[in-house]
Write an enzyme that holds these catalytic residues in place. Structure first.
Site, mmCIF file in Angstrom:
data_model
loop_
_atom_site.group_PDB
_atom_site.id
_atom_site.type_symbol
_atom_site.label_atom_id
_atom_site.label_comp_id
_atom_site.label_asym_id
_atom_site.label_seq_id
_atom_site.Cartn_x
_atom_site.Cartn_y
_atom_site.Cartn_z
ATOM 1 N N ASN A 8 -42.152 8.959 -14.983
ATOM 2 C CA ASN A 8 -41.171 8.150 -14.252
ATOM 3 C C ASN A 8 -40.431 7.299 -15.280
ATOM 4 O O ASN A 8 -41.006 6.373 -15.833
ATOM 5 C CB ASN A 8 -41.913 7.280 -13.223
ATOM 6 C CG ASN A 8 -40.988 6.293 -12.544
ATOM 7 O OD1 ASN A 8 -39.770 6.405 -12.641
ATOM 8 N ND2 ASN A 8 -41.572 5.332 -11.845
ATOM 9 N N LYS A 32 -37.951 5.325 -14.822
ATOM 10 C CA LYS A 32 -37.451 4.038 -14.309
ATOM 11 C C LYS A 32 -36.009 3.825 -14.798
ATOM 12 O O LYS A 32 -35.247 4.779 -14.857
ATOM 13 C CB LYS A 32 -38.395 2.907 -14.719
ATOM 14 C CG LYS A 32 -39.844 3.244 -14.347
ATOM 15 C CD LYS A 32 -40.809 2.125 -14.540
ATOM 16 C CE LYS A 32 -42.191 2.635 -14.166
ATOM 17 N NZ LYS A 32 -43.201 1.584 -14.116
ATOM 18 N N HIS A 71 -42.210 3.613 -4.485
ATOM 19 C CA HIS A 71 -42.802 3.100 -5.729
ATOM 20 C C HIS A 71 -42.951 1.585 -5.595
ATOM 21 O O HIS A 71 -42.100 0.920 -4.995
ATOM 22 C CB HIS A 71 -41.904 3.462 -6.920
ATOM 23 C CG HIS A 71 -42.542 3.121 -8.225
ATOM 24 N ND1 HIS A 71 -42.542 1.831 -8.727
ATOM 25 C CD2 HIS A 71 -43.231 3.877 -9.109
ATOM 26 C CE1 HIS A 71 -43.200 1.827 -9.868
ATOM 27 N NE2 HIS A 71 -43.640 3.053 -10.128
ATOM 28 N N GLU A 93 -42.389 -0.825 -7.462
ATOM 29 C CA GLU A 93 -41.255 -1.657 -7.918
ATOM 30 C C GLU A 93 -40.180 -1.700 -6.836
ATOM 31 O O GLU A 93 -39.512 -2.711 -6.657
ATOM 32 C CB GLU A 93 -40.711 -1.118 -9.244
ATOM 33 C CG GLU A 93 -41.659 -1.454 -10.398
ATOM 34 C CD GLU A 93 -41.661 -0.476 -11.550
ATOM 35 O OE1 GLU A 93 -40.726 0.338 -11.674
ATOM 36 O OE2 GLU A 93 -42.635 -0.510 -12.328
ATOM 37 N N GLU A 128 -51.096 4.197 -6.893
ATOM 38 C CA GLU A 128 -50.669 3.378 -8.033
ATOM 39 C C GLU A 128 -50.988 1.913 -7.745
ATOM 40 O O GLU A 128 -50.186 1.218 -7.107
ATOM 41 C CB GLU A 128 -49.156 3.525 -8.232
ATOM 42 C CG GLU A 128 -48.740 4.930 -8.594
ATOM 43 C CD GLU A 128 -47.530 4.911 -9.515
ATOM 44 O OE1 GLU A 128 -47.630 5.468 -10.607
ATOM 45 O OE2 GLU A 128 -46.513 4.316 -9.158
ATOM 46 N N GLY A 150 -47.422 -0.834 -15.661
ATOM 47 C CA GLY A 150 -46.686 -1.502 -16.739
ATOM 48 C C GLY A 150 -47.444 -2.682 -17.343
ATOM 49 O O GLY A 150 -46.893 -3.454 -18.108
ATOM 50 N N SER A 194 -50.461 2.656 -16.116
ATOM 51 C CA SER A 194 -50.898 2.560 -17.514
ATOM 52 C C SER A 194 -51.662 3.802 -17.990
ATOM 53 O O SER A 194 -52.634 3.688 -18.743
ATOM 54 C CB SER A 194 -51.723 1.285 -17.737
ATOM 55 O OG SER A 194 -50.932 0.145 -17.464
HETATM 56 P P1 PGA Z 1 -46.799 2.755 -16.270
HETATM 57 O O1 PGA Z 1 -45.971 3.028 -14.916
HETATM 58 O O2 PGA Z 1 -47.411 4.070 -16.675
HETATM 59 O O3 PGA Z 1 -45.787 2.249 -17.255
HETATM 60 O O4 PGA Z 1 -47.846 1.749 -15.928
HETATM 61 C C1 PGA Z 1 -46.474 3.890 -13.943
HETATM 62 C C2 PGA Z 1 -45.498 4.032 -12.788
HETATM 63 O O5 PGA Z 1 -44.762 3.088 -12.502
HETATM 64 O O6 PGA Z 1 -45.467 5.084 -12.137
#
Ligand code: PGA
Length: 252
Positions: free
Chosen positions: A9, A11, A95, A97, A167, A173, A213
């Protein structure tokens, strides 16, 4: 056998030049892997979606979001028919976010999921608890509600077209990945919830990914969990070489 996925992803990273350079390099690395037992994908930003999709040979290309209406006065939004026109067959939905910065709810996710299915696109539905919910031991309750409300009026045949991703918000992140034991227990719980909403056989066919992560050095632990059918990768999917190394670890 359930399909296994590793999906990056991106982003709000990569302009068109960077996205294309990634695809060229990554596809050439991937070409060395003739026996890869994994579906590998990326979710680019909207502006590079078409270009990535045109130049991708083996990569699954997914949108990061979509609108549930086909068209209308929704400034700044992208419709599913627009995605179809550029041959995109998958979209992330819900997601964390999007849930936290853009007020997406289980109800709005449900509308998007139903709209994607109606257009024969496959939703990748993301669920997961916040840190406060995790600390209050509400993970199962939160995830069950996200599944039930997100899947309202989605029937048994349709749910087979979804991919799910657990998630935990506290692991995205942050560098604080959930242990593989947590990932396994929540993904198994999600499968149990899907079995109660549909039936065991249906639930046994659905791919459930872990995200948060994920890196080269922890991906194999997740891939080895019985109920984890792959990973959704943010930060570690941005560089072609290192994402390729992650894929190699994931396929061991
Ligand atoms: P990350 O993000 O691997 O940077 O923690 C995962 C995601 O948002 O799907």
């Amino acid at each position: 056998m359930r399909k296994k996925y590793v999906i990056g992803n991106w982003k709000m990273h990569k302009n068109n030049v960077e996205a294309l350079a990634f695809v060229d390099r990554f596809e050439s690395l991937l070409a060395k892997e003739s026996n890869l037992d994994l579906i590998v994908g990326v979710c680019p930003g909207f502006l590079s979606l078409q270009m990535v999709s045109n130049s991708a040979k083996r990569l699954l290309v997914a949108a990061q979001n979509c609108h549930d209406k086909d068209k209308g006065a929704y400034t700044g939004e992208i419709s599913i028919p627009m995605l179809q026109e550029i041959k995109i067959h998958y979209s992330l939905v819900g997601h964390s976010e999007r849930r936290s910065y853009y007020n997406e709810t289980n109800t709005s996710c449900n509308l998007k999921i139903k709209a994607l299915l109606a257009h024969h696109l496959r939703p990748i539905y993301c669920v997961g608890e916040t840190l406060a919910q995790y600390e209050a031991t509400q993970t199962f309750q939160v995830v069950a509600t996200q599944l039930k409300e997100g899947l309202k009026e989605v029937n048994k045949n349709e749910v087979l077209n979804l991919i799910f991703a657990y998630e935990p918000v506290w692991s995205i992140g942050t560098g604080k990945n959930a242990s593989s034991a947590i990932a396994q227990s929540v993904c198994a719980f999600m499968r149990k919830t899907l079995a109660s909403l549909y039936d065991e056989e249906t639930a046994s066919k659905i791919s459930i990914l872990y995200g948060g992560s994920v890196k080269n050095d922890n991906v194999a632990e997740y891939m080895n969990c019985e109920d984890v059918d792959g990973v959704l990768v943010g930060g570690a999917s941005l560089e072609a070489e290192s994402f390729y190394q992650l894929i190699k670890q994931a396929s061991k």
